[in-house]
Every structure is written in structure tokens, then in C-alpha cells.
Design a protein around this motif. Structure first.
Motif, PDB file in Angstrom:
ATOM      1  N   PRO A  83       0.926  -0.984   0.101  1.00  0.00           N
ATOM      2  CA  PRO A  83       0.032   0.126   0.240  1.00  0.00           C
ATOM      3  C   PRO A  83       0.998   1.166   0.316  1.00  0.00           C
ATOM      4  N   GLY A  84       0.847   2.195  -0.739  1.00  0.00           N
ATOM      5  CA  GLY A  84       1.625   3.634  -1.235  1.00  0.00           C
ATOM      6  C   GLY A  84       2.548   3.160  -1.777  1.00  0.00           C
ATOM      7  N   LYS A  85       2.795   2.179  -1.568  1.00  0.00           N
ATOM      8  CA  LYS A  85       4.266   1.996  -2.204  1.00  0.00           C
ATOM      9  C   LYS A  85       4.751   1.522  -3.969  1.00  0.00           C
ATOM     10  N   GLU A  86       5.264   1.772  -4.231  1.00  0.00           N
ATOM     11  CA  GLU A  86       5.307   1.286  -6.121  1.00  0.00           C
ATOM     12  C   GLU A  86       5.667  -0.155  -6.432  1.00  0.00           C
ATOM     13  N   ARG A  87       4.954  -1.062  -7.126  1.00  0.00           N
ATOM     14  CA  ARG A  87       5.280  -2.417  -7.842  1.00  0.00           C
ATOM     15  C   ARG A  87       6.775  -2.676  -7.845  1.00  0.00           C
ATOM     16  N   GLU A  88       6.945  -3.678  -7.661  1.00  0.00           N
ATOM     17  CA  GLU A  88       8.593  -4.111  -7.187  1.00  0.00           C
ATOM     18  C   GLU A  88       8.610  -5.747  -7.728  1.00  0.00           C
ATOM     19  N   VAL A  89       9.594  -5.764  -8.413  1.00  0.00           N
ATOM     20  CA  VAL A  89      10.067  -6.919  -8.682  1.00  0.00           C
ATOM     21  C   VAL A  89      10.863  -8.077  -7.404  1.00  0.00           C
ATOM     22  N   VAL A  90      10.192  -9.472  -7.125  1.00  0.00           N
ATOM     23  CA  VAL A  90      10.558  -9.779  -6.497  1.00  0.00           C
ATOM     24  C   VAL A  90      11.802 -11.138  -6.795  1.00  0.00           C
ATOM     25  N   ALA A  91      11.587 -11.754  -8.017  1.00  0.00           N
ATOM     26  CA  ALA A  91      11.914 -12.279  -8.273  1.00  0.00           C
ATOM     27  C   ALA A  91      11.536 -13.344  -9.712  1.00  0.00           C
ATOM     28  N   CYS A  92      12.617 -13.498 -10.446  1.00  0.00           N
ATOM     29  CA  CYS A  92      11.962 -13.676 -12.168  1.00  0.00           C
ATOM     30  C   CYS A  92      12.747 -15.462 -12.308  1.00  0.00           C
ATOM     31  N   ILE A  93      12.521 -16.095 -13.221  1.00  0.00           N
ATOM     32  CA  ILE A  93      13.225 -17.801 -13.712  1.00  0.00           C
ATOM     33  C   ILE A  93      12.807 -17.332 -15.155  1.00  0.00           C
ATOM     34  N   SER A  94      14.241 -17.333 -15.224  1.00  0.00           N
ATOM     35  CA  SER A  94      14.430 -17.664 -17.284  1.00  0.00           C
ATOM     36  C   SER A  94      13.526 -18.969 -17.494  1.00  0.00           C
ATOM     37  N   SER A  95      12.999 -19.403 -18.883  1.00  0.00           N
ATOM     38  CA  SER A  95      12.920 -19.869 -19.385  1.00  0.00           C
ATOM     39  C   SER A  95      12.978 -21.323 -19.341  1.00  0.00           C
ATOM     40  N   GLY A  96      15.138 -21.676 -18.766  1.00  0.00           N
ATOM     41  CA  GLY A  96      15.781 -22.135 -18.585  1.00  0.00           C
ATOM     42  C   GLY A  96      15.322 -23.289 -17.881  1.00  0.00           C
ATOM     43  N   GLY A  97      14.530 -22.432 -16.316  1.00  0.00           N
ATOM     44  CA  GLY A  97      14.879 -22.375 -15.271  1.00  0.00           C
ATOM     45  C   GLY A  97      15.849 -22.011 -13.957  1.00  0.00           C
ATOM     46  N   THR A  98      16.210 -20.466 -14.789  1.00  0.00           N
ATOM     47  CA  THR A  98      17.033 -20.362 -13.274  1.00  0.00           C
ATOM     48  C   THR A  98      17.039 -19.340 -12.663  1.00  0.00           C
ATOM     49  N   PRO A  99      16.652 -19.151 -11.118  1.00  0.00           N
ATOM     50  CA  PRO A  99      16.204 -18.067 -10.458  1.00  0.00           C
ATOM     51  C   PRO A  99      17.380 -16.516 -10.647  1.00  0.00           C
ATOM     52  N   ILE A 100      16.556 -15.650 -10.728  1.00  0.00           N
ATOM     53  CA  ILE A 100      16.996 -14.853  -9.811  1.00  0.00           C
ATOM     54  C   ILE A 100      16.207 -13.841  -9.289  1.00  0.00           C
ATOM     55  N   TYR A 101      16.618 -13.822  -7.687  1.00  0.00           N
ATOM     56  CA  TYR A 101      16.222 -13.056  -6.444  1.00  0.00           C
ATOM     57  C   TYR A 101      16.728 -11.720  -6.342  1.00  0.00           C
ATOM     58  N   GLU A 102      15.869 -10.619  -5.932  1.00  0.00           N
ATOM     59  CA  GLU A 102      16.322  -9.392  -5.842  1.00  0.00           C
ATOM     60  C   GLU A 102      16.874  -9.224  -4.672  1.00  0.00           C
ATOM     61  N   ASP A 103      17.770  -8.765  -3.628  1.00  0.00           N
ATOM     62  CA  ASP A 103      19.268  -8.580  -2.840  1.00  0.00           C
ATOM     63  C   ASP A 103      17.855  -7.793  -1.317  1.00  0.00           C
ATOM     64  N   PHE A 104      16.515  -7.761  -1.385  1.00  0.00           N
ATOM     65  CA  PHE A 104      15.635  -7.633  -0.104  1.00  0.00           C
ATOM     66  C   PHE A 104      15.143  -9.244  -0.089  1.00  0.00           C
ATOM     67  N   THR A 105      14.904 -10.244  -0.786  1.00  0.00           N
ATOM     68  CA  THR A 105      14.329 -11.542  -0.208  1.00  0.00           C
ATOM     69  C   THR A 105      15.476 -12.173   0.658  1.00  0.00           C
ATOM     70  N   LYS A 106      16.544 -11.832   0.279  1.00  0.00           N
ATOM     71  CA  LYS A 106      17.599 -12.151   1.640  1.00  0.00           C
ATOM     72  C   LYS A 106      16.930 -13.590   1.953  1.00  0.00           C
ATOM     73  N   ALA A 107      17.656 -14.421   0.764  1.00  0.00           N
ATOM     74  CA  ALA A 107      16.724 -16.215   1.397  1.00  0.00           C
ATOM     75  C   ALA A 107      16.312 -16.496   1.379  1.00  0.00           C
ATOM     76  N   ARG A 108      14.666 -16.060   1.930  1.00  0.00           N
ATOM     77  CA  ARG A 108      13.922 -16.134   1.949  1.00  0.00           C
ATOM     78  C   ARG A 108      12.420 -17.072   1.463  1.00  0.00           C
ATOM     79  N   PHE A 109      13.054 -15.912  -0.104  1.00  0.00           N
ATOM     80  CA  PHE A 109      12.231 -16.393  -0.790  1.00  0.00           C
ATOM     81  C   PHE A 109      12.913 -17.283  -1.949  1.00  0.00           C
ATOM     82  N   THR A 110      11.486 -18.368  -2.491  1.00  0.00           N
ATOM     83  CA  THR A 110      12.167 -18.970  -3.108  1.00  0.00           C
ATOM     84  C   THR A 110      11.342 -19.715  -4.235  1.00  0.00           C
ATOM     85  N   LEU A 111      11.937 -19.530  -5.419  1.00  0.00           N
ATOM     86  CA  LEU A 111      11.424 -19.814  -6.682  1.00  0.00           C
ATOM     87  C   LEU A 111      11.215 -22.089  -7.250  1.00  0.00           C
ATOM     88  N   ARG A 112       9.831 -21.868  -7.561  1.00  0.00           N
ATOM     89  CA  ARG A 112       9.832 -22.855  -8.736  1.00  0.00           C
ATOM     90  C   ARG A 112       8.913 -23.537  -9.642  1.00  0.00           C
TER      91      ARG A 112
END
Length: 120
Positions: free
Chosen positions: A41-70
């Protein structure tokens, strides 16, 4: 017609976990990059994590290993697991599919979002 449907949001206590799901139809997740965004609320949309078509995940720094893409290829689904939830994680979480295969994506398609609310 491409559709992205998020689910799995809800209310949780600090320290808990949630797994958000993004079910994709009309497009194979092995052909495009996928990403999760969030907007508090009151903030801009931000990216959390991304995964390529080949399955390689990339996480934003703020996720601090708490977020996992599968990816669940058999269900054409991309999941975002959030561990050790914090009140700052409270936001609407959106799934997006890009026009290309790699991250960052161009966010060509969006889901309707799923709300995550974390209480202290």
C-alpha cells in the motif's frame, strides 16, 4: 489466450510461511521468463524474483534467501515460497510472464494478484 492465475495468498503471522502459485494457461512456462512482483500500500510495484525459461532463478537483494521460486512443469505453474514472513512482506503479489526467455522480463502478461498480509 494467455491467462495467469495466482493463488495461495492469505493472512499469516510473522515467522510463518506461504507458498504462492501462478498457474499459466495459453503459454508454456518453458518458453518465456516468469516473474513475481509485489506492491505494498502506498508503494510502487517491485520485482521480487524472476526465473528464465530454462529455469534459472534470480532474486532481488531484499529477499535475503527467504524467497524461493519453483516451477512445476507438469502443471505449468510457478510457485513462490516465502519463509520467515515479515510484516514488510504485506503486499499484493502479482505473477507476470515476459515476451522473452530471460530475466528481467518485459511483463507482457499479468495475473490478477493475490494478497499477502503478515501480522506482527
Amino acid at each position: 489466450q494467455v491467462q495467469l492465475v495466482e493463488s495461495g495468498g492469505g493472512s499469516a503471522e510473522t515467522g510463518g510461511s506461504l507458498t504462492l502459485s501462478c498457474a499459466v494457461s495459453g503459454l508454456s512456462i518453458t518458453t518465456v521468463g516468469m516473474a513475481w512482483f509485489r506492491q505494498a500500500p502506498g508503494k510502487e510495484r517491485e520485482v521480487v524474483a524472476c526465473i528464465s525459461s530454462g529455469g534459472t532463478p534470480i532474486y532481488e537483494d531484499f529477499t535475503k534467501a527467504r524467497f524461493t521460486l519453483r516451477r512445476i512443469l507438469s502443471k505449468n505453474t510457478v510457485n513462490l515460497q516465502i519463509d520467515n514472513l515479515q510484516p514488510d512482506d504485506t503486499a499484493m503479489y502479482y505473477c507476470s510472464a515476459g515476451g522473452g526467455r530471460t530475466c528481467p522480463i518485459s511483463s507482457q502478461y499479468w495475473g490478477q494478484g493475490t494478497q499477502v498480509t503478515v501480522s506482527s
